[in-house]
Design a protein around this motif. Structure first.
Motif, PDB file in Angstrom:
ATOM      1  N   THR A  85      37.804 -17.932 -13.154  1.00  0.00           N
ATOM      2  CA  THR A  85      36.993 -16.806 -13.622  1.00  0.00           C
ATOM      3  C   THR A  85      36.136 -17.217 -14.815  1.00  0.00           C
ATOM      4  O   THR A  85      34.937 -16.914 -14.883  1.00  0.00           O
ATOM      5  N   GLY A 132      43.671  -9.805  -3.380  1.00  0.00           N
ATOM      6  CA  GLY A 132      42.219  -9.759  -3.285  1.00  0.00           C
ATOM      7  C   GLY A 132      41.626 -10.732  -2.290  1.00  0.00           C
ATOM      8  O   GLY A 132      40.409 -10.894  -2.206  1.00  0.00           O
ATOM      9  N   ARG A 157      43.563 -18.768 -11.661  1.00  0.00           N
ATOM     10  CA  ARG A 157      42.600 -17.673 -11.464  1.00  0.00           C
ATOM     11  C   ARG A 157      41.806 -17.429 -12.748  1.00  0.00           C
ATOM     12  O   ARG A 157      40.594 -17.202 -12.708  1.00  0.00           O
ATOM     13  N   ARG A 201      37.946 -16.728  -5.296  1.00  0.00           N
ATOM     14  CA  ARG A 201      38.934 -17.200  -6.277  1.00  0.00           C
ATOM     15  C   ARG A 201      40.353 -16.901  -5.808  1.00  0.00           C
ATOM     16  O   ARG A 201      41.261 -17.726  -5.950  1.00  0.00           O
ATOM     17  N   SER A 223      35.387 -12.800  -6.566  1.00  0.00           N
ATOM     18  CA  SER A 223      36.817 -12.517  -6.711  1.00  0.00           C
ATOM     19  C   SER A 223      37.604 -12.892  -5.464  1.00  0.00           C
ATOM     20  O   SER A 223      38.724 -13.405  -5.551  1.00  0.00           O
ATOM     21  N   GLN A 224      37.037 -12.661  -4.274  1.00  0.00           N
ATOM     22  CA  GLN A 224      37.737 -13.014  -3.043  1.00  0.00           C
ATOM     23  C   GLN A 224      37.863 -14.525  -2.901  1.00  0.00           C
ATOM     24  O   GLN A 224      38.933 -15.030  -2.525  1.00  0.00           O
TER      25      GLN A 224
END
Length: 406
Positions: A117, A49, A113, A127, A124-125
């Motif tokens: 989160t 990601g 991760r 992280r 998301s990118q």
């Protein structure tokens, strides 16, 4: 005495047992492991990601593919029939690097991760990129530190051990243990000399080497092993074979150690006497000797203790900790072993514990037997030690009957 009678049923009556699913899977491990070691970090660092620029993704992928192909090829040339040291160095270094990358890709790829989160840090990118940089940073630090730890002269670990049957005359006996020196493709002749100087500074009565001197034949690694001839002990220098000797012409190593002034305790013992008290110092061949096919080699504790007074205390040298079951059954007082390297590169110690009853340090077995397992003096294969420092061990034996000082 070995029973040589052949009581096997006729071939027609023998049916090979059906292998379990786990056993069949394990046979594919040499093929599966390299793929996992390289593809998992590749996915976590490049395809999880992050959406790196195309050149970064292509170059990174190419490096992982080179590692996946190059590592087994280099190890085959280095440790196979050709025995090319340069290839072994490359293959071993890639193996250690891939193991560290794999370990921390899995750990940080999941835990970090998840933490980011839960904390609501970035998208998301962002992280995914944080995880990638964290994996690279941690792996880089651990590999640099681990290389320095592997190449340094080991620290001395001192331990006082009370043996209930040890006579007062032997109280304070200084036993130095080195093991798993693994002289190999990386030339460590200077390191070997410094290790021997450190041993001599300890003013030992008895110096023990519990095997795995080198990876390679005695003729090939002679220059690295020669400093062992400078080791001093007031009573004796004794040695037993390890499993790696049986990959590299074990008898040649036995002969070289004898030439260097060490007594190979191959299923035999010697008596160490002081002030009217006696200690039996015995040794056995490594357990792998039994299947090596070499004439006269095999682990025989009964032979090692043959002729010794059963009332005397026994110090036994056996390369692998798992020999302690036999030692405890025979009433041995103290077994000294190596082999495990303390896992060498964390968390490999979890796999070692599947095969051995002890990883490092002192453990108790049966009503009387103590086992001391050294983390080893050198390293095998990958030139890294991560959370498993090497050691030179000074064991001071104590008698419960010794007079106490005022």
């Amino acid at each position: 005495m070995t029973d040589t009678s052949d009581t096997r049923p006729a071939d027609s009556a023998v049916r090979a047992p059906r292998r379990s699913v786990l056993h069949r899977l394990m046979s594919y491990l040499p093929l599966i492991a390299p793929v996992l070691l390289w593809t998992v970090p590749c996915w976590v660092l490049l395809y999880g990601g992050q959406h790196w620029p195309l050149p970064v993704t292509l170059v990174g992928t190419a490096l992982f593919v080179l590692g996946l192909i190059g590592m087994p090829l280099a190890m085959a040339r280095g440790h196979g029939r050709r025995q090319q040291d340069w290839a072994a160095i490359i293959g071993d270094t890639l193996l250690g690097t891939s193991w560290v990358l794999f370990t921390w890709s899995v750990l940080l790829g999941v835990l970090l991760r998840l933490a980011l989160t839960v904390a609501g840090v970035g998208g998301s990118q962002d992280r995914a990129r944080m995880v990638s940089w964290a994996v690279l940073a941690v792996a880089g630090v651990l590999l640099t530190w681990g290389y320095a730890e592997a190449r340094r002269v080991p620290r001395v670990r001192r331990l006082d051990l009370q043996l209930p049957r040890l006579g007062a005359g032997l109280d304070g006996l200084r036993v130095v243990l080195i093991t798993d020196t693994h002289y190999g493709p990386l030339d460590r002749a200077r390191w070997s000399a410094r290790v021997c100087e450190t041993v001599n500074d300890l003013e030992a009565d008895l110096v023990c080497h519990t095997g795995d001197i080198a990876d390679g034949t005695a003729e090939r690694r002679r220059a690295q092993a020669v400093p062992l001839g400078t080791v001093r002990a007031t009573e004796a220098r004794v040695y037993v074979t390890g499993n790696h000797e049986y990959y590299s012409e074990a008898q040649g190593w036995v002969d070289l150690m004898d030439e260097l002034g060490w007594q190979p305790l191959r299923n035999r013992h010697l008596l160490l006497e002081r002030a009217g008290d006696t200690l039996v110092v015995a040794g056995v061949d490594d357990v792998t000797a039994e299947s090596s096919g070499l004439a006269g080699h095999g682990a025989h504790l009964a032979g090692a203790l043959n002729g010794a007074d059963p009332e005397l205390p026994v110090l036994l040298l056996a390369h692998q900790p798992k020999f302690v079951d036999r030692a405890a059954a025979a009433g041995v007082d103290l077994q000294l072993s190596g082999h495990t390297h303390g896992g060498q590169i964390w968390p490999f110690h979890h796999l070692v514990r599947l095969d051995q009853p002890a990883l490092a340090g002192l453990s108790h077995h049966g009503p009387r037997t103590l086992l001391y397992t050294s983390r080893g003096t050198g390293f095998w294969g990958p030139p890294f030690r991560v959370f498993a420092p090497s050691e030179i061990t000074l064991l001071v034996l104590r008698s419960p009957n010794a007079p106490t000082s005022a």
